[in-house]
Scaffold this motif. Structure first.
Motif: not given
Length: 327
Positions: A204-205, A209-211, A229-230, A232
């Motif tokens: 995310k970093e 934040g988009r993935g 969770d990774c 988008r």
């Protein structure tokens, strides 16, 4: 007669024995090939342990390169004396010589040596179908981020280099700083040591934040939930292995809650189901390797007699790049 590695029951590396087997003449659609080198892959471990069960006795191995000695009726793309390489079912490549279906066996270009041919077919064709055919619904374009687990392994190092050729920003994960450095040296844009960092937070970093659009995962149980969770929205979770064990069951509704995600479980053998698809994929692989855009890293060589140690090293994740058995 040929020396071959066989198991009589599923179990640990100690179940693998070297035996003498009779090699006959090829039947219709078959070839007889004398191996010069044999590839090692994690699928061999799955078959040995029974995660992928087979009838016994079983001769192991899915990948090799060598010289065609004879061809059966109907085989027209190969001839005796041809240099050849393959990734193919049924198992049996852990051997000096074998008879096998000719459908997935391809002529090996003179520019590629036997050890490279043996090391690259299953892993290289896997990287090909992942990056070129297993795509998110929105596609992949230069500059897009993808996440690739176990990136310092045989498939991973090929994928790092091929992704760079395609202009993709590949985020690699690996289990040590040394393996992360190897992935970066081979074209990964970023590398995450999942033993010391939260890879989902780092992804995310890296992506503000988009993935990522797609996660390519051969690890399975240990990486599955965080990998989702990774992604988008509309991202693709592409599973192609179970190195840490099978991925857990999940409720489909969870995919909606996480961004209308897609999930697929891929196998190479679906992609190489026909002679035509096998050759088309192999042609792309041969081109990027012969051109030098993708280098095949053979980091471990084991004599056939040391096959038990080779499997122990694979399972302990002590290996990087590709491993082969020498004859």
């Amino acid at each position: 007669m040929s020396k071959a590695v066989r198991i009589d029951r599923h179990g640990g590396p100690e179940e693998m024995k070297i035996v003498d087997v009779q090699v006959g003449a090829p039947g219709p659609g078959e070839i007889r090939i004398r191996h010069k080198a044999v590839g090692l892959n994690f699928i061999d471990v799955y078959q040995r342990t029974g995660l992928y069960p087979f009838a016994m006795p079983l001769q192991l191995g899915m990948e090799a390169a060598g010289i065609v000695e004879a061809v059966g009726e109907g085989v027209t793309h190969l001839a005796p004396g041809d240099r050849a390489a393959y990734a193919s079912a049924p198992p049996g490549s852990y051997s000096e010589e074998r008879v096998m279906p000719g459908r997935n066996v391809c002529k090996l270009p003179d520019a590629i040596d036997f050890e490279t041919g043996a090391a690259m077919m299953l892993k290289g064709l896997t990287a090909q179908y992942l990056l070129k055919k297993t795509l998110p619904v929105e596609g992949l374009r230069p500059g897009d981020h993808v996440l690739f687990h176990a990136a310092a392994g045989g498939v991973g190092l090929i994928a790092c280099q091929w992704a760079r050729v395609l202009g993709l920003q590949l985020i690699a994960t690996a289990g040590s700083d040394e393996k992360c450095a190897l992935a970066l040296e081979n074209g990964a844009a970023h590398a995450i040591n999942y033993r010391t960092e939260d890879f989902a937070a780092r992804v995310k970093e890296i992506t503000a934040g988009r993935g990522v659009k797609v996660v390519y995962d051969s690890v399975g149980k240990d990486t599955w939930e965080k990998s989702l969770d990774c992604l988008r929205p509309f991202g693709l979770m592409a599973s192609f292995g179970n190195a840490s064990g099978p991925a857990p069951a999940f409720a489909p509704g969870m995919l909606g809650a996480k961004g209308s995600l897609y999930v697929t479980r891929q196998t190479l053998f679906t992609h190489i189901a026909t002679r035509e698809s096998t050759q088309a994929m192999a042609d792309e692989l041969f081109e990027v390797v012969a051109s030098g855009q993708v280098r095949i890293h053979i980091a471990q060589r084991y004599p056939l007699e040391d096959v038990q140690q080779a499997h122990r090293d694979l399972e302990a994740r002590k290996t990087t790049g590709c491993s082969i058995l020498t004859l």
